[in-house]
Enzyme design. Structure first.
Site: not given
Ligand code: LCS
Length: 391
Positions: A58, A111, A183, A208
């Site tokens: 992590r 989005y 973005d 994507k």
């Protein structure tokens, strides 16, 4: 490496070296949750930050590190940080800067989950957002308050492909000490590099175009060493939205062909957009490479290619949208984007159904709007499939 090589080379090599243990050229997939600390003294030195070393996945993982180095090189950033999803990248980048009592100015045509994150989730934490038509930087300037800490952009925006003038907004924000986040999922660094225009932070849904094959959810943040270190040490480490090493491996594999795929996405989408403009059933087409796009001049200035996303409005509204979704055979009726295959979606009934009708329409998402993620198939086949639906 960033200064020596072109973007095609970086997409294949940045961050990689033959595995010292085996000589393997493909990056090893390190699945370990935890790493041997050697001795009490070495462990203490690693924890004190005096010695480099992995501790716990992590906090850092060697496979994920390769992806981070590669994306930093592609975005011309000092550093990058991989996350569990695009939304994890966005929430981490925002929570790195904003606290209760702070304010965000955001583009409204973005989005819908990002819109929701700010309007509902961050609002509940005492962080306010003003959404503006960010196609005009003056609207952003007017919305700035004394407690504004972030200007949030998406260019091209999802789904109507509105652009923001990245250089103008970055200059405005710098003069006020405000952090800019953009973005860059739709453009990818192959078509646009926001940091080159002075934007502070880039976020991506690596789900994507980066992954490119529709089989790995992930996200990336890119920016200065200082910003990325803070994102890694604070919100990402403690909210915990890290990327799994296997997904890092898949996304790294995808990025090797990103420049090549974007060339084809750009060419196919351009051809489809031009074709759609001539169809009687189509009211208008939005594609930043078309002269009819309201920000065509800006697109020429800040983009090297115009991407694989096209959207268009059908004359027949909701019914026409539903008819087209059912008539196409090659185009897959599905959300998401950036895959090798062409995806088609009717936002009013799917991705934007969570947004109120009034809000949806103010973002340009009308009943007859159709969004295409143009894939890598033969473009004549894509066009023929759409024609069958439009007939
Ligand atoms: N940013 C943009 C521009 C997006 O389009 C998406 C997802 C995200 C961030 C979030 O990324 P994720 O967390 O899903 O990796 N866009 C989607 C879409 O248009 N349809 O389905 C997902």
């Amino acid at each position: 490496m960033e200064n020596q090589f072109g973007i095609n080379t970086l997409a294949i090599h940045a961050g990689e070296a033959p595995d010292p243990a085996t000589g393997a050229l493909v990056p090893p997939l390190h699945l370990a949750n935890t790493f041997f600390l050697g001795s009490a003294e070495e462990g203490a030195a690693i924890f004190a930050g005096e010695k480099a070393g992995y501790v716990y996945s992590r906090w850092g993982n060697p496979t994920v590190d390769i992806l981070q180095t590669r994306v930093a090189a592609l975005e011309n950033a000092q550093a990058a940080l991989a996350t569990a999803s695009g939304m994890a990248a966005i929430s981490t980048a925002l929570l790195n800067v904003v606290r209760a009592g702070d304010h965000i100015v955001a583009a409204k045509a973005i989005y819908p989950s990002t819109f929701h994150l700010m309007q509902s989730e961050l609002h509940a934490l005492g962080i306010a957002t003003t959404f503006v038509d960010a196609t005009d930087a003056r609207n952003i300037e007017r919305a700035i308050q004394p407690n504004t800490k972030v200007i949030y952009l998406e260019s091209p925006g999802n789904p109507i492909l509105a652009l923001c003038d990245l250089r103008a907004v970055a200059a405005l924000a710098k003069s006020r000490g405000i952090t800019t986040i953009c973005d860059n999922t739709f453009a990818t660094p192959i078509n646009q590099r926001p940091l080159d225009f002075g934007i502070d932070v880039v976020v991506h849904s690596a789900t994507k175009y980066f992954g490119g094959h529709g089989d790995a959810v992930g996200g990336v943040i890119a920016g200065s060493r200082e910003i990325i270190k803070r994102c890694a040490d604070e919100p990402l480490r403690f909210f915990g939205g890290i990327l799994a090493p296997f997904n890092a491996y898949l996304i790294l594999r995808g990025i090797q062909t990103l420049p090549l795929r974007m060339e084809r996405h750009n060419a196919n989408a351009f051809a489809v957009a031009r074709h759609l403009e001539k169809q009687h059933a189509v009211k208008w087409v939005s594609y930043p490479g078309l002269e009819s796009h309201p920000q065509f001049a800006l697109a020429q200035k800040q983009m090297r290619g115009f991407g694989g996303m096209v959207c268009f409005e059908l004359h027949g509204g909701l019914d026409a949208g539903a008819h087209l979704m059912n008539a196409v055979k090659l185009c897959s009726l599905a959300v998401s984007l950036g895959d090798t295959r062409t995806l088609i979606v009717h936002p009013a009934s799917t991705t934007h159904s969570v947004v109120s009708r009034a809000e949806r329409e103010s973002q340009g998402v009308t009943d007859g709007l159709v969004r295409l993620s143009v894939g890598l198939e033969d473009v004549d086949d894509i066009v023929a499939d759409l024609e069958r639906g439009l007939d």
